[in-house]
Design a protein around this motif. Sequence first.
Motif, PDB file in Angstrom:
ATOM      1  N   ARG A 216      82.027  44.659  18.886  1.00 45.84           N
ATOM      2  CA  ARG A 216      80.582  44.838  18.724  1.00 45.84           C
ATOM      3  C   ARG A 216      80.017  45.675  19.861  1.00 45.84           C
ATOM      4  O   ARG A 216      79.194  46.571  19.654  1.00 45.84           O
ATOM      5  N   ALA A 217      80.476  45.413  21.087  1.00 44.57           N
ATOM      6  CA  ALA A 217      80.002  46.177  22.239  1.00 44.57           C
ATOM      7  C   ALA A 217      80.365  47.654  22.092  1.00 44.57           C
ATOM      8  O   ALA A 217      79.549  48.529  22.390  1.00 44.57           O
ATOM      9  N   ALA A 218      81.575  47.927  21.610  1.00 46.37           N
ATOM     10  CA  ALA A 218      82.005  49.318  21.410  1.00 46.37           C
ATOM     11  C   ALA A 218      81.164  50.004  20.344  1.00 46.37           C
ATOM     12  O   ALA A 218      80.829  51.190  20.464  1.00 46.37           O
TER      13      ALA A 218
ATOM     14  N   GLY B 281      76.917  53.983  19.144  1.00 46.92           N
ATOM     15  CA  GLY B 281      75.588  54.344  18.640  1.00 46.92           C
ATOM     16  C   GLY B 281      74.717  54.951  19.729  1.00 46.92           C
ATOM     17  O   GLY B 281      74.010  55.933  19.487  1.00 46.92           O
ATOM     18  N   LEU B 282      74.760  54.368  20.922  1.00 47.11           N
ATOM     19  CA  LEU B 282      73.980  54.914  22.034  1.00 47.11           C
ATOM     20  C   LEU B 282      74.487  56.292  22.434  1.00 47.11           C
ATOM     21  O   LEU B 282      73.696  57.200  22.704  1.00 47.11           O
TER      22      LEU B 282
ATOM     23  N   SER C 288      70.523  54.994  31.507  1.00 48.31           N
ATOM     24  CA  SER C 288      71.728  54.183  31.688  1.00 48.31           C
ATOM     25  C   SER C 288      71.521  52.809  31.065  1.00 48.31           C
ATOM     26  O   SER C 288      70.478  52.185  31.229  1.00 48.31           O
ATOM     27  N   VAL C 289      72.535  52.367  30.322  1.00 45.82           N
ATOM     28  CA  VAL C 289      72.451  51.110  29.583  1.00 45.82           C
ATOM     29  C   VAL C 289      73.676  50.272  29.904  1.00 45.82           C
ATOM     30  O   VAL C 289      74.802  50.753  29.841  1.00 45.82           O
ATOM     31  N   LEU C 290      73.442  49.001  30.222  1.00 44.32           N
ATOM     32  CA  LEU C 290      74.518  48.043  30.408  1.00 44.32           C
ATOM     33  C   LEU C 290      74.525  47.127  29.194  1.00 44.32           C
ATOM     34  O   LEU C 290      73.522  46.500  28.874  1.00 44.32           O
ATOM     35  N   ILE C 291      75.671  47.067  28.507  1.00 43.25           N
ATOM     36  CA  ILE C 291      75.847  46.186  27.356  1.00 43.25           C
ATOM     37  C   ILE C 291      76.666  44.993  27.832  1.00 43.25           C
ATOM     38  O   ILE C 291      77.758  45.162  28.378  1.00 43.25           O
ATOM     39  N   VAL C 292      76.140  43.789  27.629  1.00 47.37           N
ATOM     40  CA  VAL C 292      76.856  42.574  27.997  1.00 47.37           C
ATOM     41  C   VAL C 292      77.162  41.824  26.707  1.00 47.37           C
ATOM     42  O   VAL C 292      76.255  41.323  26.040  1.00 47.37           O
ATOM     43  N   ASP C 293      78.430  41.786  26.350  1.00 47.94           N
ATOM     44  CA  ASP C 293      78.831  41.160  25.094  1.00 47.94           C
ATOM     45  C   ASP C 293      80.279  40.713  25.196  1.00 47.94           C
ATOM     46  O   ASP C 293      81.135  41.498  25.608  1.00 47.94           O
ATOM     47  N   GLU C 294      80.560  39.482  24.822  1.00 48.01           N
ATOM     48  CA  GLU C 294      81.927  38.966  24.853  1.00 48.01           C
ATOM     49  C   GLU C 294      82.773  39.517  23.709  1.00 48.01           C
ATOM     50  O   GLU C 294      83.992  39.413  23.741  1.00 48.01           O
ATOM     51  N   ASN C 295      82.128  40.099  22.706  1.00 46.93           N
ATOM     52  CA  ASN C 295      82.844  40.664  21.562  1.00 46.93           C
ATOM     53  C   ASN C 295      83.061  42.163  21.823  1.00 46.93           C
ATOM     54  O   ASN C 295      82.129  42.957  21.692  1.00 46.93           O
ATOM     55  N   PRO C 296      84.276  42.563  22.172  1.00 49.23           N
ATOM     56  CA  PRO C 296      84.504  43.971  22.522  1.00 49.23           C
ATOM     57  C   PRO C 296      84.283  44.944  21.370  1.00 49.23           C
ATOM     58  O   PRO C 296      83.848  46.080  21.600  1.00 49.23           O
TER      59      PRO C 296
END
Length: 81
Positions: A16-18, A23-24, A6-14
Amino acid sequence: MATTLSVLIVDENPDRAALIQQGLDEAGYGPVRIAGSVQGLLRVIEEFEPAVIVIDLANPGRDLLEHMFLVSRTVQRPIAM
């Protein structure tokens, strides 16, 4: 080959986060969750219980770095910045 990580991505740029999530997913990792801000991060971590946290800190200030250090010590999980 699917891998349960399980991975949590924290990024204000939606966008880039997507892209990171895609990729994951394609690499077989998951579940993956996206948080758009560090606000309420401890609550999100507590609810989701990720194995790894990936956070965008493009140009962090001292206060944000100190906050992330405290988060890291509290949750005792790897955090990639």
